[in-house]
Structure formats: structure tokens, C-alpha cells
Design an enzyme around this catalytic site. Structure first.
Site, PDB file in Angstrom:
ATOM      1  N   GLU A 245     -18.147  83.529  36.001  1.00  0.00           N
ATOM      2  CA  GLU A 245     -16.833  84.023  35.579  1.00  0.00           C
ATOM      3  C   GLU A 245     -16.096  82.836  34.992  1.00  0.00           C
ATOM      4  OE1 GLU A 245     -15.846  87.059  35.649  1.00  0.00           O
ATOM      5  OE2 GLU A 245     -17.236  88.015  37.034  1.00  0.00           O
ATOM      6  N   CYS A 279      -7.001  83.036  33.936  1.00  0.00           N
ATOM      7  CA  CYS A 279      -8.190  83.198  33.081  1.00  0.00           C
ATOM      8  C   CYS A 279      -8.016  84.366  32.126  1.00  0.00           C
ATOM      9  CB  CYS A 279      -9.438  83.398  33.938  1.00  0.00           C
ATOM     10  SG  CYS A 279      -9.301  84.746  35.123  1.00  0.00           S
TER      11      CYS A 279
HETATM   12  P1  NDP Z   1     -13.660  73.910  36.883  1.00  0.00           P
HETATM   13  O1  NDP Z   1     -14.791  74.396  36.073  1.00  0.00           O
HETATM   14  O2  NDP Z   1     -13.163  72.543  36.642  1.00  0.00           O
HETATM   15  O3  NDP Z   1     -14.000  73.991  38.439  1.00  0.00           O
HETATM   16  C1  NDP Z   1     -14.400  75.207  39.055  1.00  0.00           C
HETATM   17  C2  NDP Z   1     -15.126  74.876  40.353  1.00  0.00           C
HETATM   18  O4  NDP Z   1     -16.373  74.254  40.052  1.00  0.00           O
HETATM   19  C3  NDP Z   1     -14.371  73.912  41.251  1.00  0.00           C
HETATM   20  O5  NDP Z   1     -14.575  74.271  42.611  1.00  0.00           O
HETATM   21  C4  NDP Z   1     -15.046  72.614  40.932  1.00  0.00           C
HETATM   22  O6  NDP Z   1     -14.908  71.652  41.949  1.00  0.00           O
HETATM   23  C5  NDP Z   1     -16.477  73.040  40.789  1.00  0.00           C
HETATM   24  N1  NDP Z   1     -17.334  72.115  40.047  1.00  0.00           N
HETATM   25  C6  NDP Z   1     -16.992  71.074  39.255  1.00  0.00           C
HETATM   26  N2  NDP Z   1     -18.101  70.484  38.730  1.00  0.00           N
HETATM   27  C7  NDP Z   1     -19.167  71.176  39.202  1.00  0.00           C
HETATM   28  C8  NDP Z   1     -20.576  71.075  39.009  1.00  0.00           C
HETATM   29  N3  NDP Z   1     -21.127  70.165  38.217  1.00  0.00           N
HETATM   30  N4  NDP Z   1     -21.371  71.970  39.637  1.00  0.00           N
HETATM   31  C9  NDP Z   1     -20.844  72.942  40.417  1.00  0.00           C
HETATM   32  N5  NDP Z   1     -19.507  73.086  40.638  1.00  0.00           N
HETATM   33  C10 NDP Z   1     -18.684  72.211  40.036  1.00  0.00           C
HETATM   34  O7  NDP Z   1     -12.496  75.004  36.679  1.00  0.00           O
HETATM   35  P2  NDP Z   1     -11.010  74.948  37.219  1.00  0.00           P
HETATM   36  O8  NDP Z   1     -11.023  74.822  38.698  1.00  0.00           O
HETATM   37  O9  NDP Z   1     -10.237  73.972  36.426  1.00  0.00           O
HETATM   38  O10 NDP Z   1     -10.511  76.439  36.908  1.00  0.00           O
HETATM   39  C11 NDP Z   1      -9.948  76.815  35.708  1.00  0.00           C
HETATM   40  C12 NDP Z   1     -10.972  77.545  34.867  1.00  0.00           C
HETATM   41  O11 NDP Z   1     -11.448  78.678  35.581  1.00  0.00           O
HETATM   42  C13 NDP Z   1     -10.387  78.108  33.579  1.00  0.00           C
HETATM   43  O12 NDP Z   1     -11.276  77.905  32.516  1.00  0.00           O
HETATM   44  C14 NDP Z   1     -10.242  79.584  33.894  1.00  0.00           C
HETATM   45  O13 NDP Z   1     -10.224  80.406  32.750  1.00  0.00           O
HETATM   46  C15 NDP Z   1     -11.431  79.826  34.736  1.00  0.00           C
HETATM   47  N6  NDP Z   1     -11.254  81.010  35.543  1.00  0.00           N
HETATM   48  C16 NDP Z   1     -12.021  82.104  35.257  1.00  0.00           C
HETATM   49  C17 NDP Z   1     -11.820  83.279  35.946  1.00  0.00           C
HETATM   50  C18 NDP Z   1     -12.652  84.486  35.673  1.00  0.00           C
HETATM   51  O14 NDP Z   1     -12.666  85.367  36.519  1.00  0.00           O
HETATM   52  N7  NDP Z   1     -13.358  84.581  34.564  1.00  0.00           N
HETATM   53  C19 NDP Z   1     -10.776  83.394  36.987  1.00  0.00           C
HETATM   54  C20 NDP Z   1     -10.062  82.183  37.221  1.00  0.00           C
HETATM   55  C21 NDP Z   1     -10.311  81.044  36.516  1.00  0.00           C
HETATM   56  P3  NDP Z   1     -13.677  70.602  41.863  1.00  0.00           P
HETATM   57  O15 NDP Z   1     -12.438  71.409  41.686  1.00  0.00           O
HETATM   58  O16 NDP Z   1     -13.771  69.938  43.158  1.00  0.00           O
HETATM   59  O17 NDP Z   1     -13.978  69.753  40.658  1.00  0.00           O
END
Ligand code: NDP
Length: 504
Positions: A245, A279
Site C-alpha cells: 500500500e 496517502c
Molecule cells: P516510509 O516508506 O518511509 O516508511 C514506511 C515504513 O517502512 C516505516 O515503518 C519504515 O520504518 C519502514 N521502512 C523503512 N525502510 C525500510 C526497509 N528498507 N524495509 C522495510 N521497511 C522499511 O513511509 P512513511 O512512513 O514516510 O509514510 C508515508 C508514505 O506512506 C506516503 O508515501 C504515503 O502515501 C504512504 N501511505 C500509503 C497508504 C496506503 O494505504 N496506500 C496509507 C498511508 C500512507 P521507519 O519509519 O523506522 O523508517
């Protein structure tokens, strides 16, 4: 002791992840960072818990999930206050999010048996002496990786459905919202104290990456498209299935016959709620020429009245992730240098950690503010000839998550032509609050579905069982078959399938 740190920037200190309020820098909580060993133990414990949880059958899980739902509903003010403190979002936004999550837990619990339970399906004419059964069995252990912007609703969209389907879950919340994640998991342990059916692992992105390689049976990831690609690559090493997502660049289409006041209200809310960190937030608006000026005036007048601040009652809170402010600033400045105009806000609207509502017009379609996810309280509003041109431009980015259409006639037809997973007609973002509807995107917005029947099936494997009830009638699938039997079978096949254009 209250320690003041750089606002909103998570830090690791002596093995603990420290989360802070994005506006004040006040420490919200400390959480032990999961080591690789810790993760291995958590997944192993989850595997045992999954067997116990699956053994409760639908009725046992339903009872416990509904108890969890009630507990969250009764303590929803406490949850909303924590969401406000840790992520900065106004309390009303936090409540709207938490209420939707509660609704999803209830729906998943109440519908799991009907959607996933064993049922008889029809058998082939040539195998009539068999009974066919279909059921959807749990995968085992699901790893859920969540973002910070909707720290309750987005992970719960996977967690509730995975649990209702009979899986155990290991949850890695965003490093920006570990306290909210911990609160959700602690409350679950109060209603399911017997086994660690829902566990949490804290840390930065590397912990999420380790979870992808930990041997879980599926990864449900919600986050940015860039990280989604890394998750998929890591999961590919062990052929672990993924649900992604990811981000979006949703548009709203305003047709010439739209109710302009309703459209303006939905546009301002859909674009600016949660400071635009949504999102499925509206980031682009395409308005039919005939009503453009009227619509723009209504949007600007509504957006100009919004209160920006750190207090719980503000309309627009701080930007939760400080690094996002650079993206928002770059998009606004790029739009302005390329011929765009700010009719509200603009470059001076960016005052970290806040960004005031910014409405941009005359922005070229290839500008970053139109093509890339901004994730701030900004809108581009573009004049188009008609709804057809609006659909073409809407479909002109690599994303395809949600969207909205305002039209008195033909709105559903327009919605069907948008290349995205969900579209609201004459409202905005409402699909996210409908537990009976699937939620997810196409293209750069990811694949797979949370919510609804598809969301339940996403966390299962279909199991097909065929049972022979009595003597074989037309024995083709045996070496005992005779030429006579085969001739009879061919005759039956011609009778059933050989007549063209009948009953087709
Ligand atoms: P990120 O992609 O930065 O992080 C998402 C999660 O992935 C966090 O828990 C993060 O940890 C973790 N993460 C980071 N690097 C890795 C890796 N290499 N492998 C596995 N996990 C990893 O997104 P954001 O938290 O900044 O969220 C915002 C984004 O989410 C926007 O693009 C938004 O559109 C999208 N989003 C999509 C939704 C949907 O339903 N389609 C709903 C809500 C948001 P850490 O934070 O510790 O870095």
C-alpha cells in the site's frame, strides 16, 4: 524526566527508540529497539501463537476481536490524545481515524466466517459423484510494516483483517509513531493475554528490512513507493508474498454541473486534513472551465479560514516528519518558478514545523507539484475544457490510489474511467471508511487489497478439497477406463459443450 529534543526527529539512545512531539520536541516515549535475535524470537513465538489463535476458530477469534473493538471504543479519547501528542495531528483528525479503525476491526471480526469459512461449491458434470469444498486458511505469521501518517488506521487495515483470518502478526510501526503502535498492541494483550498473537518490534527502517527476511508468511507494507520497492526486493529472496500500500497523487474532478459548495468543502477537507499527510489525500484538482473561477473562489475562502497550530483544536497541525518539509517547499518553489501562482499561501507558507494551506494555479502538468507526492497542505487547481480532459490528466501520473469526482450526472461513469483502486463520487476519502470495500492501488501506488472481503482473503491461502462420495460414474481419470467409457464421456461433453451460442 521530560527531555526536550529536536522536534519530531526520532533518536536511538542506549538501545531505545525515542519518539518526540513534532511541534514541541517533548519526549513521548522510549521503546527497546529490536535486535536481529529479538526478531527471530518474536517470529518463532508468533508461529506458536498462530497455531493457538487459528485453533480458536472463527467464533473464538470473533469474540476476542469484538472485545478489542469495545476496549478501543471506550478508550478512544486516550488514544486520540496520544496520537495528537506523538504525531501532532489535531485531536478531531485523530478521532476520525481511530473511529474508522474501530469500525474495521468490527467488520473483519463479524465477516471472517462468511467470507473465509468452508463452503460447498459446484462440481463438474463429469465428476458428479464428488463434493467440492472451498475455504480460506490462515497463512500463519504476517509481518505488518506501518507508516506514521495514519498510525492507527493504516496498520489496523492489515492487522485486523490478518487476525480475523486466523494469523498471528508481528508489527513494525514507523519510527515516528512507536508509542501509538505500542498502545494498540498493549490493549490487544489485555483482551488476548494467553498468547503473543499480536507483537510489536521497534526500530528504524533496518528493523523493517529484517522483518522482510525473517521467515514470516507474508509482508503487509504501507509506506512510500520507494520503500515498497525495497520491501518487494527483500521479500523476493525467499518468495515471501507482499501486499504493498504505497503513495498516491489523487485528484478531484469537478464537472460543470457539480454542486460547487459541496465540492469546495470536500476539496479543502480531502486535500488539507491531517496537514495533507494522507496517502489518499486530494493533491490535484481539475475543474471544468465553466465553473472554474466560482469553484476556486470558494476553495480559497474556505482554506483561508483554517487555523494552523500545535494545539489539539487546530485544523492543521505540524508536519510530522521534518524531512517532508523540504519536499513540500521544493514542490511549491518549483511550481512558482515554472509559471504557477499561489492564490493562497506560497513559499512563505512554509514555517517549520508548520505549513499553511497553499493553493497553486497555472502549474504545468509536468511540474513536481502535479506529478510527485507532495504530502503537505497544498493543492494544485487546474482549469480543464471538460470532464474528459480531467480524466485524461488524472490518469497522467504513475500513481493510481484513490480520487474523487463531483458531478450531478455521470459521476459513476467518470469514476470508473479513473485508473485507481477507489473513487468517491460527490464526497472525498469516504471509501477509506467503508469496511465492506477493498482499499488499495495500482501502478506506483502498489498492489493487493486491505479492507472488505478482498482484505480478508489477502491474508489467507485458498484451500480446495474434492471428496468422492460414491462409485465413479464416468471413470476417465483411471487406467481402468475403457474405450466405451471414453466414448460415453465424449458424447456427454458434446451434449453439454458442443452446441454453440446456446446459453452463452
Ligand atoms: P516510509 O516508506 O518511509 O516508511 C514506511 C515504513 O517502512 C516505516 O515503518 C519504515 O520504518 C519502514 N521502512 C523503512 N525502510 C525500510 C526497509 N528498507 N524495509 C522495510 N521497511 C522499511 O513511509 P512513511 O512512513 O514516510 O509514510 C508515508 C508514505 O506512506 C506516503 O508515501 C504515503 O502515501 C504512504 N501511505 C500509503 C497508504 C496506503 O494505504 N496506500 C496509507 C498511508 C500512507 P521507519 O519509519 O523506522 O523508517
Amino acid at each position: 524526566m521530560t527531555v526536550t529534543r529536536t522536534p519530531g526527529v526520532p533518536a536511538i539512545d542506549e538501545g531505545s527508540l525515542i519518539s518526540t512531539n513534532p511541534a514541541s520536541g517533548e519526549e513521548v516515549g522510549r521503546f527497546p529497539v529490536a535486535s536481529p535475535d529479538h526478531l527471530t524470537v518474536a517470529v518463532a513465538r508468533a508461529r506458536d501463537a498462530a497455531a493457538w489463535w487459528a485453533g480458536l476458530e472463527f467464533a473464538g477469534r470473533r469474540r476476542r476481536l469484538l472485545a478489542y473493538r469495545s476496549l478501543l471504543a471506550n478508550r478512544i479519547d486516550e488514544l486520540a490524545e496520544l496520537m495528537h501528542r506523538e504525531g501532532g495531528k489535531p485531536t478531531a483528525d485523530a478521532l476520525v481515524e481511530a473511529i474508522a479503525a474501530v469500525d474495521h476491526i468490527a467488520w473483519a471480526a463479524q465477516h471472517a466466517r462468511k467470507v473465509l469459512g468452508r463452503r460447498r461449491v459446484s462440481s463438474s458434470l463429469l465428476l458428479k459423484e464428488h463434493t467440492s469444498y472451498l475455504e480460506y486458511l490462515p497463512l500463519g505469521v504476517v509481518g505488518v510494516i506501518g507508516p506514521w501518517n495514519y498510525p492507527v488506521l493504516t496498520p489496523m487495515g492489515s492487522i485486523a483483517y490478518a487476525l480475523a483470518a486466523g494469523n498471528a502478526v508481528v508489527f513494525k510501526p514507523s519510527e515516528y509513531t512507536p508509542a501509538v503502535g505500542q498502545w494498540l498492541v498493549d490493549r490487544f494483550a489485555e483482551v488476548v493475554p494467553e498468547q503473543p498473537v499480536l507483537q510489536i518490534v521497534h526500530g528504524m527502517g533496518d528493523v523493517g528490512a529484517a522483518l522482510c527476511r525473517s521467515g514470516v508468511d507474508k509482508i503487509a507494507f504501507t509506506g512510500s513507493t520507494a520503500t515498497g520497492k525495497k520491501v518487494m526486493a527483500a521479500a523476493a529472496e525467499s518468495l515471501t508474498p507482499v501486499l504493498l500500500e504505497c503513495g498516491g497523487k489523487d485528484s478531484m474532478i469537478v464537472a460543470a454541473d457539480a454542486d460547487l459548495d459541496a465540492a469546495a468543502a470536500a476539496c479543502v477537507w480531502g486535500g488539507l486534513t491531517n496537514a495533507g499527510q494522507t496517502c489518499v489525500g486530494i493533491e490535484r484538482v481539475y475543474v471544468a472551465d465553466a465553473v472554474y473561477d466560482d469553484f476556486l473562489g470558494r476553495v480559497v475562502s474556505r482554506a483561508a479560514k483554517l487555523q494552523v497550530g500545535a494545539d489539539a483544536g487546530a485544523d492543521i497541525g505540524p508536519i510530522t516528519m521534518p524531512s517532508q518539509i523540504d519536499v513540500i517547499r521544493r514542490h511549491i518553489e518549483d511550481a512558482l518558478t515554472r509559471g504557477g501562482r499561489a492564490v493562497l499561501g506560497g513559499a512563505e507558507a512554509v514555517r517549520p514545523p508548520f505549513v499553511s494551506p497553499t493553493i497553486l494555479v497555472d502549474v504545468p502538468e509536468d511540474a513536481a507539484a502535479v506529478q510527485e507526492e507532495t504530502f503537505g497542505p497544498t493543492l494544485t487547481i487546474t482549469r480543464v475544457r471538460d470532464a474528459d480532459e480531467a480524466v485524461r490528466l488524472t490518469n497522467g501520473t504513475g500513481y493510481g490510489l484513490g480520487g474523487a469526482v463531483f458531478a450531478k450526472s455521470g459521476g459513476v461513469d467518470l469514476a470508473r474511467r479513473i485508473r485507481s483502486g477507489m473513487t468517491s463520487v460527490n464526497s472525498a476519502l469516504t471509501f477509506a471508511g467503508m469496511p465492506s470495500l477493498p482499499f488499495g492501488g495500482v501502478g506506483g501506488s502498489g498492489f493487493g487489497r486491505i479492507h472488505g472481503e478482498d482484505g480478508l482473503r489477502e491474508f489467507t491461502r485458498p484451500k480446495a478439497i474434492v471428496k468422492r462420495r460414491g462409485p465413479t460414474v464416468l471413470a476417465a481419470m483411471t487406467f481402468d477406463r475403457t474405450e466405451k467409457t471414453m466414448a460415453q464421456i465424449v458424447k456427454v461433453v458434446r451434449l453439454v459443450h458442443g452446441r454453440s451460442h446456446q446459453n452463452s
